[in-house]
Motif scaffolding. Structure first.
Motif, PDB file in Angstrom:
ATOM      1  N   THR A   1     -25.774  -3.364   5.285  1.00 27.98           N
ATOM      2  CA  THR A   1     -26.932  -2.807   6.475  1.00 27.98           C
ATOM      3  C   THR A   1     -26.287  -1.636   6.883  1.00 27.98           C
ATOM      4  O   THR A   1     -27.161  -0.588   7.118  1.00 27.98           O
ATOM      5  N   GLU A   2     -24.950  -1.644   7.232  1.00 30.20           N
ATOM      6  CA  GLU A   2     -24.339  -0.175   7.752  1.00 30.20           C
ATOM      7  C   GLU A   2     -24.501   1.008   6.872  1.00 30.20           C
ATOM      8  O   GLU A   2     -24.980   1.737   7.115  1.00 30.20           O
ATOM      9  N   GLN A   3     -24.394   0.666   5.592  1.00 33.69           N
ATOM     10  CA  GLN A   3     -24.731   1.672   4.411  1.00 33.69           C
ATOM     11  C   GLN A   3     -26.166   2.051   4.562  1.00 33.69           C
ATOM     12  O   GLN A   3     -26.390   3.360   4.387  1.00 33.69           O
TER      13      GLN A   3
ATOM     14  N   MET B   1     -20.213   4.504   1.613  1.00 36.91           N
ATOM     15  CA  MET B   1     -21.019   5.100   2.568  1.00 36.91           C
ATOM     16  C   MET B   1     -20.685   4.232   3.970  1.00 36.91           C
ATOM     17  O   MET B   1     -21.619   3.823   4.446  1.00 36.91           O
ATOM     18  N   THR B   2     -19.410   4.363   4.293  1.00 38.17           N
ATOM     19  CA  THR B   2     -18.690   3.772   5.550  1.00 38.17           C
ATOM     20  C   THR B   2     -18.438   4.710   6.643  1.00 38.17           C
ATOM     21  O   THR B   2     -18.042   6.013   6.187  1.00 38.17           O
TER      22      THR B   2
ATOM     23  N   LEU C   1     -16.463   8.403   5.505  1.00 36.45           N
ATOM     24  CA  LEU C   1     -16.920   9.615   5.941  1.00 36.45           C
ATOM     25  C   LEU C   1     -16.275  10.208   6.943  1.00 36.45           C
ATOM     26  O   LEU C   1     -16.438  11.188   7.479  1.00 36.45           O
ATOM     27  N   GLY C   2     -15.247   9.475   7.498  1.00 36.50           N
ATOM     28  CA  GLY C   2     -14.371   9.988   8.774  1.00 36.50           C
ATOM     29  C   GLY C   2     -15.406  10.361  10.068  1.00 36.50           C
ATOM     30  O   GLY C   2     -15.151  11.478  10.561  1.00 36.50           O
ATOM     31  N   LEU C   3     -16.259   9.507  10.315  1.00 35.76           N
ATOM     32  CA  LEU C   3     -17.091   9.680  11.242  1.00 35.76           C
ATOM     33  C   LEU C   3     -16.310   9.581  12.765  1.00 35.76           C
ATOM     34  O   LEU C   3     -15.444   8.805  12.776  1.00 35.76           O
TER      35      LEU C   3
END
Length: 476
Positions: A130-132, A421-422, A426-428
């Motif tokens: 779901t996060e992705q 896609m985490t 991604l270094g968010l």
């Protein structure tokens, strides 16, 4: 001569080396905001916390149960012995404390704990999926806004160019260089360009609304995103990662393991069970005044099921079918993951090839337009030729913008397909939500509530989020 807008200015908002506007919003910031605010993601976190409680529920099979029963009342009794009668007004009181400790439950507790733990891991992998999905949707929404803004700028510029072309055509008509037909053609193109601009502006507002729904905030001045990084090096690596690391595959594998544990749990109902039961109680004035009775006992109880009307065997067969179904669904999940990886890889390759071809088309169309304009000045080309070439250049520029958008989207789709896609990949700039924090908090909890549950209950009752429900915050 009509002045054309250069390729570097008119086309690529994607990948352009422009100076970011004040208070511009980067893609990373948008993804972090979606990670914090998206209601679908927050609801899934709450769902995982609910699944966490299945483990302490299963572990309760090892633990004793304690019950306390009490009673009090009034009684009026009359007793006769020979010719003598006796009336008594009794105040009856009693209590009984019972402790029951399971000793053997046919291995159902072990199976239930294993099943619950696998269910938790499946739910956590589902949360990652779901996060992705949410982060991918946020990235697509962000890129859609950039694309729509680019199309609005291109169509607005096209209107301005065609309006200047119309004025020039009218001037030439007044001196007899062109006919009324040429003027009408220029007017028609202006009207069509205005309609295209209005449609582009409407599309931009729709995409901004989608962005707000996914990210949870109104888009600011979006920046040009950096190139998608951390992509697999080959199609083979993409497929390998997808069928082993994709959250959907991992979740289904744990679900299948939980279904196998369910077989063991149901089978345990056919085995004997043994409990240790200890009780202590007192009675006052049950039969006569000023009397009391004290009782204490320790008993080992064994129960051997002989026949349960066939219900347990039916549920056992049912669980075996469900376990087989779950294993088949693992293969289905792998096929779907492989398909997603291949599609994303091929879409990325196609988009990159399209960018290269469309860039050459834009450059050639721009040169052709300059040539047609010069030829029209000496009468070798008509106004319609100029208008057609301007339309061809506009179409090429819009196609290039869309191809660049498609390239970014395919890159992020490929990251999602291989499980990258985490937040970490991604270094968010956001603290990652840790589902194990709640799991470890409640796993061995014997009684009472928790702050997580209280926050969820308060959110359900009042709609107010105290912060514990989300459990994450933007980085400094």
């Amino acid at each position: 001569m009509q002045k054309t807008v250069s390729l570097a200015v008119a086309v690529l908002l994607f990948g352009a080396a422009a100076v970011p506007a004040a208070h511009a919003e980067s893609l990373e910031e948008a993804l972090a905001a979606a990670y914090l605010n998206n209601p679908t993601l927050r609801a899934q976190r709450a769902a995982v916390r609910a699944v966490d409680e299945s483990v302490p529920q299963a572990l309760s099979g090892w633990r004793p149960t304690v019950t306390l029963n009490g009673s009090a009342g009034l009684a009026d009794t009359t007793s006769r012995v020979a010719s003598v009668s006796r009336d008594q007004d009794l105040t009856t009181r009693s209590y009984d404390l019972t402790v029951t400790q399971p000793l053997f439950r046919g291995f159902r507790t072990e199976a239930a704990v294993d099943r619950a733990q696998n269910s938790v891991r499946a739910a956590q992998a589902g949360l990652q999926a779901t996060e992705q999905d949410v982060l991918l949707a946020a990235a697509v929404a962000y890129l859609d806004v950039i694309e729509a803004q680019a199309v609005v700028e291109l169509t607005t510029n096209n209107v301005q160019v065609l309006e200047r072309q119309l004025e020039a055509t009218r001037d030439r008509f007044r001196v007899g260089e062109v006919t009324r037909t040429d003027v009408a053609q220029a007017e028609a193109r202006v009207a069509g360009a205005v309609a295209d601009r209005i449609a582009a502006e409407s599309d931009l507002q729709a995409r901004r609304a989608t962005y707000e729904r996914v990210v949870g905030a109104v888009p600011g001045e979006v920046q040009n995103p950096a190139e998608v990084s951390n992509l697999p090096d080959s199609l083979e690596e993409s497929v390998r990662l997808a069928i082993t690391s994709a959250p959907g595959v991992v979740s289904q594998q744990y679900t299948a393991d939980a279904a196998v544990d369910g077989i063991r749990e149901v089978r345990g109902e056919l085995l004997p069970s043994v409990n240790l039961r200890a009780s202590y109680g007192e009675d006052w004035e049950r039969t006569q005044e000023d009397s009391s009775t004290e009782t204490a006992s320790v008993v080992v109880q064994a129960t051997v099921p002989l026949y349960q009307a066939g219900a347990v065997y039916s549920r056992l067969r049912e669980q075996k079918h469900r376990a087989g179904q779950s294993r088949i669904q693992v293969d289905e999940a792998r096929f779907e993951a492989r398909e997603a990886a291949v599609q994303a890889w091929e879409n990325l390759a196609a988009a990159r090839a399209s960018i290269e071809s469309l860039s050459a088309q834009v450059e050639a169309a721009n040169i052709a337009l300059e040539g047609v304009q010069r030829e029209a000045q000496v009468g070798a080309r008509t106004v319609l030729d100029v208008l057609d070439q301007e339309q061809e250049l506009l179409n090429a520029r819009v196609s290039l913008v869309r191809a660049q958008r498609n390239s970014y989207v395919a890159g992020y789709q490929l990251l999602a397909a291989v499980g990258r896609m985490t937040v970490g990949s991604l270094g968010l700039p956001v603290e990652t939500y840790d589902p194990d924090a709640h799991y470890l908090d409640v796993r061995n909890q014997w009684f009472g509530s928790s702050q997580w549950a209280d926050d969820d209950a308060e959110l359900a009752r009042t709609g107010t989020d105290k912060g514990g429900v989300v459990g994450v915050k933007l980085g400094e």
